[in-house]
Every structure is written in C-alpha cells, then in structure tokens.
Design a protein around this motif. Structure first.
Motif, mmCIF file in Angstrom:
data_model
loop_
_atom_site.group_PDB
_atom_site.id
_atom_site.type_symbol
_atom_site.label_atom_id
_atom_site.label_comp_id
_atom_site.label_asym_id
_atom_site.label_seq_id
_atom_site.Cartn_x
_atom_site.Cartn_y
_atom_site.Cartn_z
ATOM 1 N N TYR A 4 0.860 -1.172 0.000
ATOM 2 C CA TYR A 4 0.000 0.000 0.000
ATOM 3 C C TYR A 4 0.901 1.228 0.000
ATOM 4 N N ASN A 5 0.856 1.989 -1.072
ATOM 5 C CA ASN A 5 1.724 3.145 -1.190
ATOM 6 C C ASN A 5 1.154 4.098 -2.226
ATOM 7 N N GLN A 40 -5.976 7.697 2.791
ATOM 8 C CA GLN A 40 -5.348 7.115 3.984
ATOM 9 C C GLN A 40 -6.223 7.257 5.225
ATOM 10 N N ILE A 54 1.238 5.613 5.048
ATOM 11 C CA ILE A 54 1.797 4.643 4.115
ATOM 12 C C ILE A 54 3.315 4.787 4.133
ATOM 13 N N PRO A 55 4.007 3.703 3.753
ATOM 14 C CA PRO A 55 3.520 2.452 3.184
ATOM 15 C C PRO A 55 3.100 1.440 4.247
#
Length: 215
Positions: A4-5, A40, A54-55
């Motif tokens: 997740y980025n 986010q 993130i990440p």
C-alpha cells in the motif's frame, strides 16, 4: 506481497527500491494521500494502518508498517542481496544515516506537517518555504558531513546500495522536485546519481509507478 503506497510517497519509494533490488514481486496498491481524496483516512485503510500512514506491506495475512520495519522484514526473509554493509560498525552507521533522513529531515517536511502549517497555522507560502529550507539544509549538511568521515566506497557505506542510499534517494528527489539548490552537497548528489542509474531505482521512481500523474 501487496504494498500500500502512493507514487509521491517517499517512504513507499524506499520500500519499492528494496523490493526491486531483491527481485521480490509485489502488487502496488495505490492510496491517494492528496487532498481532497486523502484515502489514507478512509475507514477501509484505517483497518490496514490505524495511523493512516503509508507504506504498509501485506504478506501472508499480516500487515507490516513503517518503511524501516518493512525493510528489516524483507532483509530477514530475503537476505541476499543484502541492503546492509557486511561490517557491523558500517551497518550501524548506515542505519544511523537512514534514521537521520527519516527522523531529522523527512519527518519535518512530510505532507501532513506542511498541510498543518498551511491549513491549521495559516502560515503564508513564504514562511512555509523558509521552514522547508531550514530543515532540509540542516539535515543535508549533516548527512554530507557524515559521509566525509565514511568509507571510500561507491555508495554511502558499501560498494552497493544500502539502507543509507535507499533513504537518501527519495528525500533528494523531493527537494530537487521542490527546486532547492543542492549543490552544497556534492557527495550526496554523486551517490544519488549512481543509484538513479540502476534499474531497481528507476523502476521504483515515482514516474514509473502505475498511479503516477504530473499534477
């Protein structure tokens, strides 16, 4: 592995570089952190990381957060090629260099900090630019000085990229993108140029990500 980025997230950039250097395949899961989306903060992503940062790496049903912890995790699972020097003292120094980037520079210049200075404190752009320049140059001057006393190697602490270089490249990228004059840091610039010539870093760059746009 699912990462997740976001293409513009420098901590995610670090992890992508390590995944590429180690040849580990992964799925890029885009979390758009820019206003007004700010994915986010969604309820769905808070289940992944309650800090809304993130990440985050998902592997075998588990979530690992914080780029430094993710990189250590990947190193333990896939020790070769290593992203740490072989010498114990140099390993410690490379970790200290990386922590200096993350804690002393990046943490003060992150998107949420700059947003707070703007929206909550109401600082004008000139003052926000002054804030950015203060902490960027203070941090980079220290990093340049650290390397003057370092080993005679192609990269910061070895003849291959280590965590020191991996943390440096995204921060240098961000400041260069902000059109800051970085000519006072020739050793840092030399290392970044060497890293950016490598396919693993090219593949990790923001421009190479599937969610990249030039806004």
């Amino acid at each position: 592995m699912r990462l997740y980025n976001f293409f513009r997230n420098s901590a995610g950039y670090r992890v992508r570089a390590v995944l590429n250097l180690k040849g580990i395949p992964y799925e890029h899961v885009s979390i758009d952190i820019r206003p007004p989306v700010e994915a986010q903060f969604s309820e769905e992503f808070r289940k992944v990381n309650p800090l809304s940062l993130i990440p985050a790496l998902e592997h075998d049903g588990r979530i690992i957060t914080q780029s430094s912890a993710i990189i250590e995790y990947l190193e333990e699972l896939f020790p070769e090629p290593s992203v740490f020097p072989k010498d114990a003292a140099l390993r410690a120094q490379s970790r200290a260099f990386a922590a200096s980037v993350a804690a002393e520079t990046h943490a003060l210049l992150s998107m949420r900090v700059m947003k707070f200075l703007d929206k909550d404190l109401g600082l004008p752009q000139a003052d926000r630019d002054k804030w950015q320049a203060q902490w960027a140059h203070k941090g980079f001057a220290a990093l340049e000085a650290m390397l003057k006393h370092g080993p005679d190697t192609q990269f910061a602490y070895a003849d291959y990229p280590t965590v020191a270089d991996i943390f440096l490249v995204p921060q240098y990228y961000n400041l260069r993108h902000a059109k800051m004059d970085l000519s006072a840091y020739p050793r840092l610039g030399e290392i970044v140029a060497r890293c950016e010539a490598l396919p693993a870093f090219q593949k990790a760059s923001p421009e190479a990500q599937p969610d990249y746009d030039d806004r």
